[in-house]
Motif scaffolding. Sequence first.
Motif, PDB file in Angstrom:
ATOM      1  N   ARG A  41       0.862  -1.180   0.000  1.00 54.47           N
ATOM      2  CA  ARG A  41       0.000   0.000   0.000  1.00 54.47           C
ATOM      3  C   ARG A  41       0.893   1.222   0.000  1.00 54.47           C
ATOM      4  O   ARG A  41       1.910   1.235   0.697  1.00 54.47           O
ATOM      5  N   ALA A  42       0.510   2.231  -0.772  1.00 54.85           N
ATOM      6  CA  ALA A  42       1.310   3.447  -0.839  1.00 54.85           C
ATOM      7  C   ALA A  42       1.488   4.034   0.560  1.00 54.85           C
ATOM      8  O   ALA A  42       0.528   4.123   1.328  1.00 54.85           O
ATOM      9  N   GLY A  43       2.707   4.423   0.886  1.00 60.17           N
ATOM     10  CA  GLY A  43       2.978   5.081   2.156  1.00 60.17           C
ATOM     11  C   GLY A  43       3.090   4.146   3.338  1.00 60.17           C
ATOM     12  O   GLY A  43       3.234   4.603   4.480  1.00 60.17           O
ATOM     13  N   ALA A  44       3.014   2.846   3.108  1.00 59.75           N
ATOM     14  CA  ALA A  44       3.123   1.887   4.211  1.00 59.75           C
ATOM     15  C   ALA A  44       4.133   0.811   3.828  1.00 59.75           C
ATOM     16  O   ALA A  44       4.293   0.503   2.648  1.00 59.75           O
ATOM     17  N   PRO A  45       4.813   0.244   4.826  1.00 56.50           N
ATOM     18  CA  PRO A  45       5.718  -0.855   4.495  1.00 56.50           C
ATOM     19  C   PRO A  45       4.909  -2.061   4.029  1.00 56.50           C
ATOM     20  O   PRO A  45       3.726  -2.177   4.358  1.00 56.50           O
ATOM     21  N   PRO A  46       5.522  -2.960   3.272  1.00 57.92           N
ATOM     22  CA  PRO A  46       4.804  -4.171   2.872  1.00 57.92           C
ATOM     23  C   PRO A  46       4.338  -4.940   4.104  1.00 57.92           C
ATOM     24  O   PRO A  46       4.995  -4.929   5.140  1.00 57.92           O
ATOM     25  N   ALA A  47       3.190  -5.588   4.005  1.00 56.12           N
ATOM     26  CA  ALA A  47       2.693  -6.451   5.070  1.00 56.12           C
ATOM     27  C   ALA A  47       2.498  -7.845   4.491  1.00 56.12           C
ATOM     28  O   ALA A  47       2.269  -8.002   3.290  1.00 56.12           O
ATOM     29  N   VAL A  48       2.614  -8.838   5.359  1.00 54.07           N
ATOM     30  CA  VAL A  48       2.451 -10.224   4.909  1.00 54.07           C
ATOM     31  C   VAL A  48       1.381 -10.916   5.747  1.00 54.07           C
ATOM     32  O   VAL A  48       1.188 -10.603   6.923  1.00 54.07           O
ATOM     33  N   LEU A  49       0.676 -11.840   5.122  1.00 57.63           N
ATOM     34  CA  LEU A  49      -0.414 -12.565   5.794  1.00 57.63           C
ATOM     35  C   LEU A  49       0.165 -13.785   6.513  1.00 57.63           C
ATOM     36  O   LEU A  49       0.664 -14.707   5.868  1.00 57.63           O
TER      37      LEU A  49
END
Length: 166
Positions: A41-49
């Motif tokens: 997501r723009a402006g956020a670090p990558p997240a993982v499920l």
Amino acid sequence: MDQVPRERLHHGPGDGWVQCACGQRHWGLVGAAGLLVVRRRAGAPPAVLLQHRAAWSDRGSTWAVPGGALQPGETAVDGALREAHEEAGVAPESVGIRSEHVLAHPDWSYTTVIADELVHVEAVVTDAESIELRWVPADEVPALPLHPAFADAWPTLLARISDGAA
Ligand SMILES: [Zn+2]
């Protein structure tokens, strides 16, 4: 170990323990695979499920990607998508496969299939193998009690996620 639900004991011909020359035993007679879904997501670090695994599972109560034993004749991608659908309700068409990372042991292997979230994936528990599903920012992953195989693979996986070239 807690009581294992009976239907998981002989779920398919690939389900079973391998006594590996590394000295450990691993789940999955023809190996195992899991799905690492990445949310960007723009402006956020990558997240993982990530999945908080049930206490009765292999190395119970640890965190890892949804996944499990491959079945004979099944590719790692097919197995990872199937397990993620069963355990986490991830629809196969909601993710785009990027690459595969193989952790190879003498008598066993674990393939992490890296995928991008294409449409919104809700983190929901859909079977008894999960305590919780959670989107975890990539930089917070090492703070969780991780499954040892996932912990071993994480630095490599993180590098692939972070450079965007996975
Ligand atoms: Zn091994």
